[in-house]
Design an enzyme around this catalytic site. Structure first.
Site, mmCIF file in Angstrom:
data_model
loop_
_atom_site.group_PDB
_atom_site.id
_atom_site.type_symbol
_atom_site.label_atom_id
_atom_site.label_comp_id
_atom_site.label_asym_id
_atom_site.label_seq_id
_atom_site.Cartn_x
_atom_site.Cartn_y
_atom_site.Cartn_z
ATOM 1 N N SER A 294 0.825 -1.210 0.000
ATOM 2 C CA SER A 294 0.000 0.000 0.000
ATOM 3 C C SER A 294 0.858 1.259 0.000
ATOM 4 C CB SER A 294 -0.896 0.009 1.240
ATOM 5 O OG SER A 294 -1.585 1.240 1.350
ATOM 6 N N TYR B 109 -0.912 5.703 -5.067
ATOM 7 C CA TYR B 109 -1.860 6.817 -4.992
ATOM 8 C C TYR B 109 -1.188 8.011 -5.662
ATOM 9 C CZ TYR B 109 -5.277 4.720 -1.796
ATOM 10 O OH TYR B 109 -6.256 3.937 -1.244
ATOM 11 N N HIS C 92 -13.484 -0.515 -3.619
ATOM 12 C CA HIS C 92 -12.679 -0.198 -2.432
ATOM 13 C C HIS C 92 -13.289 -0.822 -1.177
ATOM 14 C CE1 HIS C 92 -9.122 2.405 -1.787
ATOM 15 N NE2 HIS C 92 -9.454 2.335 -0.515
#
Length: 428
Positions: A131, A155, A324
């Site tokens: 992540s 991200y 998500h």
């Protein structure tokens, strides 16, 4: 005729043999008890962040209801005695069509969460998607994976040099693919966190990929320099504020004592909150990726068939159908329903993975039958982490793979390619 026991029989035998000696598994083998035990092991803030969803939780319910509408139809007298669960996705070999999904802020559950998840994934020989919001630098987590492959989730920050820096680091530490998450350009409305006033990143949790990054370090130093000599309003001193400052100091690189005397930890949190994700992310941004990396590129968060077609036309290597885990938009389409529509839209050839709602090996079977090339396992592996650390992660993976294997055995399919839609019926 003899055959080598599959992972289902191996796992069953290990549990039942231990049971003869009076030892039950430390991690429950069913989803409901796994969740119950994990909630008991977690703090209120950890449970709210991991288990919570957007709004009233309708999307999370949709994800599970969608699975209940599909029924497996076993075939008899098929003579299948061995199964091959292995597959390859975008050049990454998988012992089974399962990867661990990226979930941020795992340090809410336990320190060194990403490293422990990696250790569990490596022990089970299943890839882990790191992540962006991890609590350990990707280099440390990569070392814990050993020879087991891993991917990196990106991200997209508002700072383009930081995007480049993250991609370079992922390449340098051996990531096999880049997963760009599209659906979190803003945080969804998450009442469980909001009611506690709890945002882990504001306390320095889940930003280790940033605080370990050289470009992010430049941004933090620029912020501190710009604030030098400028009068700023001092925050009100409360016990909660002191705890937050201590958390920032502990999570920031370096010693806690020195960090408590430094402006860097707080400036790092403020910098992260300013640049964390890009609300203006568009297809134009995605077009730049081909010249920024040689890694296979997957887009995570695709739900609409038109977005899937656009992604394929743009030349991305894979799609991850995901809402998500119901954490971003309440009343959104179930990810499994979206999978059916996306696969129909793009045809049989493009790589399509599935995320959101997988709780068991039987769930994975259904998703594979509906067109997924592999599945991402999210919350369950964190529940295993909460109960038994790295070995809890391993056990959750082993249980999922075991049930998938046994389901294939009892239905009568020899390999992953044979898990097809004609083995299901729709029951609205």
């Amino acid at each position: 005729m003899t055959s080598t026991p599959g992972p289902g029989r191996v796992r069953q035998n290990a549990i039942y043999r231990a049971g003869v000696l009076g030892r039950a598994p430390s991690v429950p083998t069913d989803a409901a008890e796994l969740e119950r035990r994990a909630r008991k092991a977690m703090s209120r803030k950890a449970w709210a962040y991991v288990a919570g969803g957007a709004g009233g939780g309708a999307t999370m319910r949709h994800n599970r209801t969608a699975f209940e509408r599909w029924r497996i139809v076993p075939r008899m007298l098929h003579g299948v005695t061995t199964r091959d669960l292995s597959t390859t996705v975008l050049g990454t070999p998988l012992r089974a069509p399962v990867l661990l999904a990226p979930v941020g802020a795992g340090a809410l559950i336990t320190p060194d969460s990403d490293v422990k998840i990696a250790e569990g994934a490596a022990a089970a020989r299943v890839p882990y998607i790191f992540s962006s919001q991890g609590c350990s630098p990707m280099e440390r987590t990569a070392a814990a994976m050993g020879d087991t492959p891993f991917w990196y989730q990106l991200y997209w920050s508002t700072d383009e040099p930081l995007v480049d820096s993250m991609i370079r680091r992922a390449e340098d530490c051996g990531a096999r693919a880049l997963v760009v998450t599209l659906d979190t350009t803003l945080l969804g409305w998450r009442p469980q966190d909001l009611n506690l006033g709890s945002l882990p990143f504001a306390r320095g949790l889940g930003i280790a990929q940033y605080t370990s990054d050289p470009r992010f370090g430049e941004l933090v130093r620029e912020r501190i320099a710009a604030a030098a000599g400028r009068r700023t309003e001092r925050p009100r001193v409360t016990l909660s504020a002191l705890r937050a400052l201590l958390s920032m100091a502990r999570e920031h690189p370096g010693g806690t004592g020195a960090n408590l005397r430094s402006a860097e930890p707080r400036a790092a949190v403020e910098t992260f909150l300013d640049i964390y994700s890009n609300p203006g992310l568009s297809w134009t941004h995605l077009e730049t990726l081909r010249r920024r990396t040689t890694l296979p590129i997957l887009l995570k968060g695709i739900l609409h068939p038109d977005d899937a077609r656009t992604a394929v036309a743009a030349g991305v290597d894979g799609i991850i159908v995901s809402n998500h885990g119901g954490r971003q938009v309440d009343h959104a389409i179930a990810a499994l329903d979206a999978l059916v529509a996306v696969r129909a839209a793009v045809g049989p050839d493009p790589t399509v993975l599935f995320d959101s709602g997988i709780r068991s090996g039987a769930d994975a079977f259904v998703a594979l039958a509906l067109g997924a090339d592999a599945c991402l396992l999210g919350r369950p592996h964190l529940y295993g982490l909460a109960i038994a650390g790295a070995d809890g992660v391993r056990q959750v993976i082993e249980n999922t793979v075991a049930e998938l294997d046994l389901t294939m055995a009892l239905v009568g399919v020899p390999d992953v390619a044979a898990v097809t839609r004609d083995l299901l019926v729709f029951a609205p």
